[in-house]
Scaffold this motif. Structure first.
Motif, short mmCIF file in Angstrom:
data_model
loop_
_atom_site.label_atom_id
_atom_site.label_comp_id
_atom_site.label_asym_id
_atom_site.label_seq_id
_atom_site.Cartn_x
_atom_site.Cartn_y
_atom_site.Cartn_z
N VAL A 157 -1.74 70.14 49.55
CA VAL A 157 -0.67 70.98 50.11
C VAL A 157 0.11 70.13 51.11
N ASN A 158 1.37 70.49 51.37
CA ASN A 158 2.19 69.64 52.23
C ASN A 158 2.11 70.02 53.71
N LYS A 159 1.40 71.11 54.01
CA LYS A 159 1.13 71.47 55.40
C LYS A 159 -0.08 72.40 55.40
N TYR A 160 -0.70 72.53 56.56
CA TYR A 160 -1.84 73.45 56.59
C TYR A 160 -1.67 74.44 57.72
N GLY A 161 -2.32 75.59 57.53
CA GLY A 161 -2.22 76.65 58.52
C GLY A 161 -3.40 77.60 58.42
N TRP A 162 -3.31 78.68 59.16
CA TRP A 162 -4.38 79.68 59.23
C TRP A 162 -4.25 80.61 58.02
N VAL A 163 -5.27 80.60 57.15
CA VAL A 163 -5.18 81.38 55.92
C VAL A 163 -6.34 82.36 55.73
N ASP A 164 -7.37 82.30 56.57
CA ASP A 164 -8.54 83.16 56.39
C ASP A 164 -9.33 83.18 57.69
N ALA B 64 -22.74 84.63 54.74
CA ALA B 64 -22.48 86.06 54.96
C ALA B 64 -20.99 86.35 54.86
N ILE B 65 -20.16 85.45 55.39
CA ILE B 65 -18.71 85.62 55.29
C ILE B 65 -18.26 85.49 53.84
N LEU B 66 -18.76 84.47 53.15
CA LEU B 66 -18.38 84.25 51.76
C LEU B 66 -18.79 85.42 50.86
N ARG C 18 -12.92 79.08 48.98
CA ARG C 18 -12.91 79.77 50.27
C ARG C 18 -13.89 79.14 51.26
N ALA C 19 -15.00 78.58 50.76
CA ALA C 19 -16.00 77.99 51.65
C ALA C 19 -15.41 76.89 52.51
N GLU C 20 -14.61 76.05 51.89
CA GLU C 20 -14.02 74.93 52.62
C GLU C 20 -13.05 75.43 53.70
#
Length: 371
Positions: A220-227, A63-65, A201-203
């Protein structure tokens, strides 16, 4: 008492759980998670699979996707489990319920087009009892009106439509590994994604709205909140249990289909004599042995048969109550009568189905009913 369901255990479930625990990695997306996902992608040609903690979670991810939002309309069969609808209600959608066929609990595809409006965003066919909906017609409607198709394949593992695995036809699909299903993890589910545009986006949604998976792959060299997202992925304990089941999928399926065939071949005459319909498989579908059901001629007959079997220590059960008439959604429904869905609500009866079942004993007790 012969139960309605009894989980099959291969013997390796606890072995693999112990292995996962000893590995020091029991949070999600470890070795067993990846083994399970790879298996389904390879065996059924799903483009991307992600394990979830339940089929409900998989539907919520879908539903989100699909970017379902306030005011959108989603077409769902009324004869289904509440999760099919609630995943989209949580996004603010209006559920437009569709009726079943008169001789099949699946969504009546001939009635879908009349329900489509400019606000319609998705169709969610449910493959009831693991038997395929008429997916060609559904996908044609989706293409004509630019809609997303999300298969509710909760009961449909290892079942096919015209040679195509269920869950591989729509844009996305949701599976269940609840303890009542063919292969299980206690709780557990999976989303399969067949349209490339939804995969990245699913992942992220699966990983709580972060690009954590990309980080651990070194992309990527760092991760964060993107969605947006949530904690949809299960622990390695659940995945380890599921892997033991997957290793025995062919064995489980063979036995369940033997039981199904015994029911079918030995209840035909009795059913006709008593005005009862037995489960049939359309020409375009295969049978995965998930369920064997009867459709009685009335609620009174069904109640009598349930009670008669219970007196013989056999637990048979009915199934869904039409969602359009549920206390939560009745006032939101548009008022259309969905007579076939209501008929299955009152008349459908599920017989016990599990690996170790003494199906001959059950059939012998059933055919005494009405004599």
């Amino acid at each position: 008492m012969i139960p309605f369901n009894k989980p099959y255990l291969s013997g390796n479930e606890t072995k693999y759980i112990e292995q996962a625990v000893n590995s020091g990695k029991i949070s999600g997306n470890g070795m067993f998670t990846q083994k399970c996902q790879h298996f389904f992608e390879q065996k059924y040609s799903f483009k991307k699979c992600l394990l979830t903690t339940s089929c409900t979670d998989a539907l919520e991810m879908a539903a989100i996707l699909a970017n379902i939002k306030e005011g959108d309309e989603v077409i769902v069969p009324s004869f289904t489990f509440v999760s099919t609808a609630i995943a989209f209600v949580r996004q603010g959608a209006k559920i437009v319920f569709a009726d079943s066929y008169s001789n099949n609990p699946n969504i009546d595809v001939e009635k879908i087009e009349a329900l489509i409006t400019p606000k319609t965003r998705a169709i969610v066919p449910v493959h009831y009892a693991g038997v395929a909906c008429d997916m060609d017609k559904i996908m044609q409607l989706a293409e004509k009106y630019n809609l997303i198709v999300i298969e509710d394949a909760a009961q449909a593992i290892d079942s096919f439509y015209k040679g195509k695995p269920l869950g591989s036809i729509g844009h996305m699909a949701a599976f269940s590994f609840h303890e009542t299903k063919n292969i299980i993890a206690g709780e557990g589910g999976m989303i399969s994604i067949n349209d490339d545009k939804f995969i990245p986006r699913a992942e992220i949604i699966w990983e709580k709205g972060t690009n954590r998976a990309e980080f651990f792959r070194g992309e990527v060299n760092k991760y964060g909140w993107v969605d947006i997202g949530s904690s949809f992925l299960p622990s390695e304990v659940i995945a380890a249990f599921l892997w033991a089941q997957i290793e025995n999928l062919d064995k489980i399926q063979e036995k369940r289909l033997q039981h199904w065939d015994y029911y079918y071949n030995n209840l035909n005459h009795w059913a006709t004599k008593n005005g009862i319909q037995i489960m049939k498989i359309p020409d375009y579908a295969t049978n995965n042995g998930h369920m064997f059901y009867l459709v009685c001629d009335s609620l009174i007959q069904r109640t009598a048969l349930i009670n008669d079997l219970k007196e013989n220590n056999i637990l048979a059960v009915f199934h869904y109550i039409s969602l359009h008439s549920s206390p939560y959604y009745e006032s939101k429904h548009d008022g259309r009568d969905l007579l076939n869905s209501d008929s299955f609500t009152n008349k459908l009866l599920r017989l016990p189905m599990y690996y170790e079942l003494d199906v001959e004993f059950i059939v012998n007790k059933i055919i005494t009913f009405g004599n």
